[in-house]
Scaffold this active site. Structure first.
Site, PDB file in Angstrom:
ATOM      1  N   SER A 104      -5.146  36.382  17.955  1.00 14.75           N
ATOM      2  CA  SER A 104      -4.027  35.975  16.835  1.00 14.75           C
ATOM      3  C   SER A 104      -2.838  36.897  16.797  1.00 14.75           C
ATOM      4  O   SER A 104      -1.717  36.653  16.144  1.00 14.75           O
ATOM      5  CB  SER A 104      -4.641  35.919  15.652  1.00 14.75           C
TER       6      SER A 104
ATOM      7  N   LYS B 195       1.380  40.277   7.263  1.00 14.42           N
ATOM      8  CA  LYS B 195       0.616  38.966   7.318  1.00 14.42           C
ATOM      9  C   LYS B 195       0.171  38.653   6.069  1.00 14.42           C
ATOM     10  O   LYS B 195      -0.443  39.292   5.401  1.00 14.42           O
ATOM     11  CB  LYS B 195      -0.270  39.144   8.470  1.00 14.42           C
TER      12      LYS B 195
ATOM     13  N   SER C 277      -2.963  33.255  15.157  1.00 12.30           N
ATOM     14  CA  SER C 277      -2.703  32.769  13.914  1.00 12.30           C
ATOM     15  C   SER C 277      -1.578  33.803  12.879  1.00 12.30           C
ATOM     16  O   SER C 277      -0.876  33.511  12.043  1.00 12.30           O
ATOM     17  CB  SER C 277      -3.806  32.872  12.842  1.00 12.30           C
TER      18      SER C 277
HETATM   19  N1  GLN Z   1      -7.338  31.173  17.574  1.00 10.79           N
HETATM   20  C1  GLN Z   1      -8.394  31.863  17.280  1.00 10.79           C
HETATM   21  C2  GLN Z   1      -9.004  31.119  16.179  1.00 10.79           C
HETATM   22  O1  GLN Z   1      -8.769  30.353  15.790  1.00 10.79           O
HETATM   23  C3  GLN Z   1      -8.221  33.304  17.114  1.00 10.79           C
HETATM   24  C4  GLN Z   1      -7.525  33.505  15.636  1.00 10.79           C
HETATM   25  C5  GLN Z   1      -7.411  34.883  15.166  1.00 10.79           C
HETATM   26  O2  GLN Z   1      -7.588  35.973  15.908  1.00 10.79           O
HETATM   27  N2  GLN Z   1      -7.351  35.306  14.198  1.00 10.79           N
HETATM   28  O3  GLN Z   1     -10.302  31.645  15.732  1.00 10.79           O
END
Ligand code: GLN
Length: 503
Positions: A165, A62, A141
């Site tokens: 994410s 990532k 994400s």
């Molecule tokens: N969707 C969540 C956020 O926007 C989780 C994101 C993540 O786990 N990096 O914070």
């Protein structure tokens, strides 16, 4: 198949599937070290001297995890020209085990989002099986990592999971996504979103591959102050090797908890049915199903969306165009004020969602709001942890005070919790973009309702694809398995059992 042939196939797929936008930096057929690395790994394998089970395997990273040989952009304009001088510990460990960095994957800027649509490089585009005409969400994400795995552009991928994410993208792409217990895997060289929640994790098509990668990464790192020390690791393994607990890894029937609070009205019928069928399948495998109650679940989401932005606003303050971050061209003038330079750098460098989180976080930490928001959210976090501790058969191995449950109540506790990963199947990308235009951005936050509780409590959790029936389409819903802190091996074992349901 030789490792070189396998590598060539992945690189060819990366170029033929470029429109899916899973990668920010894919590998190129003509250049890079991958070719020699795969050839060397083939040689080692034929001589019976493979460095590890991952020797010569293609692992995508990532793009918020630092790599020395490829840029690290965090899908942000503010870092779009940045290449790290060092490898993150996780990348170094993979390379030491012979694995090959298979490119850098697309994400929501700095990990903030649920659909991998908030990226400077455009959204990740997932497709329904057999339907290439319209794009659906790959989750976020870590959507690029998940889609790269699902579409055969790599063998496995690393993601990060702060509030879901890894698990949400796994659910939306039909892959397996694992977030280990907080502190097991090093975060050194991983760009911080919310330090107290950030976890590096693994995505692959099968749980056994996830386990192979996890085993390489599950080690103490002295450079990361939140990495679990060897003595804490010992405490965990001796707590979980008590006779009444250790037998769970071998043959005994498990006690599987089904939390009633997760049966919310937003849960769509295909996901609810996949959940019910998964529970039925686990019962048929001889396990015992128990209803459990996690009453703080309903407050967890709001607490998460106070705490994560608060930490983010403080982490992102350093991108000021002086020490970190691309400085815009027109801010170089001699009489440019410092504050003008900062404002210009951040104004132009960050996307809308990141700006929203910075504002939210700065507000909840401000003198007039901190008592009503940040402090309350910390209290809820503690109560969410207490909820989980009250239902598991194993005590939290590192808890300062032992729980007041008597041994009979403990014995009646569950080994793991099984629940959906997300309330719905993946929405279409156009719906997300329309929704962003019409609805409040807060509506997107509901996707994380089932994933944030385990994040707030630092627990291991995995999402496994289970068949879902929709009109005429063969799809998958993500089913999540959550375990007590440190019980990662048990979570992986149950994932493997549930995986049997689809094959
Ligand atoms: N969707 C969540 C956020 O926007 C989780 C994101 C993540 O786990 N990096 O914070």
């Amino acid at each position: 198949m030789s490792l070189l042939l396998e590598a060539e196939r992945y690189v060819a797929n990366q170029s033929s599937r470029a429109t899916l936008n899973a990668f920010i930096t894919p590998l190129r057929a003509q250049s890079g070290r991958w070719h020699d690395q795969a050839k060397d790994a083939d040689n080692r394998r034929t001589q019976g001297k493979a460095k590890s089970r991952l020797d010569g395997r293609f692992i995508a990273i990532k793009d918020n995890i630092c790599t020395r040989d490829l840029p690290t952009t965090c899908a942000s304009k503010i870092l779009d020209t940045y290449t790290s001088p060092f490898n993150a510990t996780v990348v170094q460990r993979l390379e030491d085990a012979g694995a090959i960095v298979a490119g850098k994957t697309n994400l929501d800027e700095f990990g903030m989002g649920s659909h991998s649509a908030h990226s400077r490089f455009g959204p990740v585009k997932n497709t329904r099986r057999g339907d290439k005409s319209s794009y659906i969400s790959a989750g976020g994400s870590s959507g690029g990592s998940a889609l790269a795995v699902a579409t055969d552009q790599c063998y496995s991928a690393l993601g990060t999971d702060t509030g879901g994410s890894i698990r949400l993208p796994a659910a939306y792409t039909g892959t397996v996504g694992f977030k280990p217990s907080y502190g097991l895997i090093s975060r050194w060289g991983v760009v911080a979103y919310a330090n107290s929640l950030d976890t590096v994790g693994v995505m692959a098509k099968r749980t056994s591959t996830v386990r192979d990668v996890f085993e390489i990464l599950n080690q103490h790192d002295h450079r990361d102050p939140t990495s679990l020390s060897p003595s804490s690791r010992d405490t965990i393994s001796s707590a979980l090797s008590l006779p009444r607990l250790s037998c769970r890894l071998t043959s005994s029937p498990l006690r599987i908890g089904v939390p009633s609070e997760y049966n919310i009205s937003e849960l769509t019928p295909p996901v609810r049915q996949s959940w019910i069928r998964s529970i039925e399948y686990l019962r048929q495998q001889g396990h015992i199903i128990e209803p459990v109650s996690l009453p703080m679940t309903k407050s967890a989401l709001s607490a998460y969306y106070i705490l994560a932005p608060a930490e983010a606003s403080s982490n992102l303050a350093k991108y000021d165009g002086v020490r970190y971050g691309t400085r815009p061209e027109d801010s170089h003038g001699q009489d440019a004020q410092e504050s003008y330079l900062y404002a210009k750098t951040k104004g132009q460098g960050f996307g809308d969602e990141v700006k929203r989180r910075i504002m939210l976080g700065a507000f909840s930490l401000s003198a007039q709001a901190i008592d009503n928001y940040f402090i309350q959210a910390q209290r809820i976090r503690r109560l969410v942890q207490r909820d989980f501790n009250a239902v598991f058969r194993a005590d939290h191995p590192l808890a300062a005070e032992k729980s007041d449950l008597d041994s009979q109540a403990r014995q009646a506790g569950v080994d793991v919790i099984v629940c959906p990963t997300a309330p719905t199947l993946p929405p279409s990308i156009s719906d997300i973009i329309d929704a962003n235009a019409k609805k409040s951005p807060l509506d997107a936050y509901i996707n994380d309702v089932f994933t944030v509780p385990a994040s707030l409590a630092g627990l291991p959790a995995i999402s496994v694809p289970v068949p879902a029936r929709t009109q005429g389409n063969e799809e998958h819903a993500g089913i999540q398995i959550i375990g007590q802190y440190g019980d990662d091996q048990l979570v992986l074992k149950v994932a493997e059992v549930l995986e049997g349901y689809r094959s």
